[in-house]
Design a protein around this motif. Structure first.
Motif, PDB file in Angstrom:
ATOM      1  N   LYS A  71      67.139  16.744   2.990  1.00 33.45           N
ATOM      2  CA  LYS A  71      67.451  16.330   1.473  1.00 33.45           C
ATOM      3  C   LYS A  71      66.736  17.500   0.775  1.00 33.45           C
ATOM      4  N   ARG A  74      69.418  19.649   0.277  1.00 34.30           N
ATOM      5  CA  ARG A  74      70.443  20.240  -0.831  1.00 34.30           C
ATOM      6  C   ARG A  74      69.469  19.686  -2.508  1.00 34.30           C
ATOM      7  N   SER A  89      78.417  19.319   2.558  1.00 33.78           N
ATOM      8  CA  SER A  89      77.481  17.953   3.007  1.00 33.78           C
ATOM      9  C   SER A  89      78.251  16.877   3.457  1.00 33.78           C
ATOM     10  N   THR A  91      77.428  13.276   5.125  1.00 36.01           N
ATOM     11  CA  THR A  91      76.591  11.935   5.347  1.00 36.01           C
ATOM     12  C   THR A  91      77.304  11.124   5.964  1.00 36.01           C
ATOM     13  N   CYS A 117      72.430  12.423   4.356  1.00 32.83           N
ATOM     14  CA  CYS A 117      72.628  13.914   4.994  1.00 32.83           C
ATOM     15  C   CYS A 117      72.813  14.029   6.515  1.00 32.83           C
ATOM     16  N   ILE A 120      74.765  20.383   6.678  1.00 34.84           N
ATOM     17  CA  ILE A 120      75.146  20.586   5.650  1.00 34.84           C
ATOM     18  C   ILE A 120      75.691  22.127   6.239  1.00 34.84           C
TER      19      ILE A 120
END
Length: 140
Positions: A71, A74, A89, A91, A117, A120
């Motif tokens: 997180k 991001r 990303s 999820t 998430c 990534i």
């Protein structure tokens, strides 16, 4: 592989079981190939002339992080200095969809802060990518 000023990494949630981690890594790799087709080499041939599709031009370490670290990465991507870092990303919402149409609908109805998430992919200048991921360990 050539020495570059760019770096590409995958960061996966360390809690993912092996099969789901492999699935996330494959999808992120395909997505990054679309974002940055220039990092994929040309088709190559063996001595007998059999073709092999090009692979990425440089190593791509696979790192591990917890949900909070993912997180944070991001969020950092939205800050000044990271504009030139390409990212993709993946999820838990995406992993749970059985069709792309369902994914589109569910994403449109889900606030970003509710998305979990799972991984990534990042590709950009080495310095910027290292600032985002330099303390993360390799996935083992």
């Amino acid at each position: 592989m050539e020495n570059r000023t760019e770096k590409c990494v995958l960061v996966l949630d360390k809690q993912l079981p092996p099969g789901l981690a492999a699935n996330a890594a494959v999808i992120l790799g395909i997505s990054m190939g679309r974002c940055r087709p220039d990092i994929v080499g040309e088709r190559v041939y063996d001595r007998e002339g059999q073709a092999y599709e090009g692979i990425v031009r440089f190593p791509v370490p696979v790192l591990q992080a917890d949900a909070e670290q993912l997180k944070k990465i991001r969020e950092q991507l939205l800050q000044p200095g990271f504009e030139r870092v390409a990212s993709a990303s993946f999820t838990s919402l995406a992993q749970g969809c059985r069709s792309y149409e369902a994914f589109i609908k569910k994403m449109a109805a889900t606030p970003g802060e509710q998305l979990e998430c799972l991984g990534i992919a990042l590709c950009g200048g080495k310095r910027a990518v290292n600032r985002l991921t330099g303390t993360l360990p390799l996935l083992r």
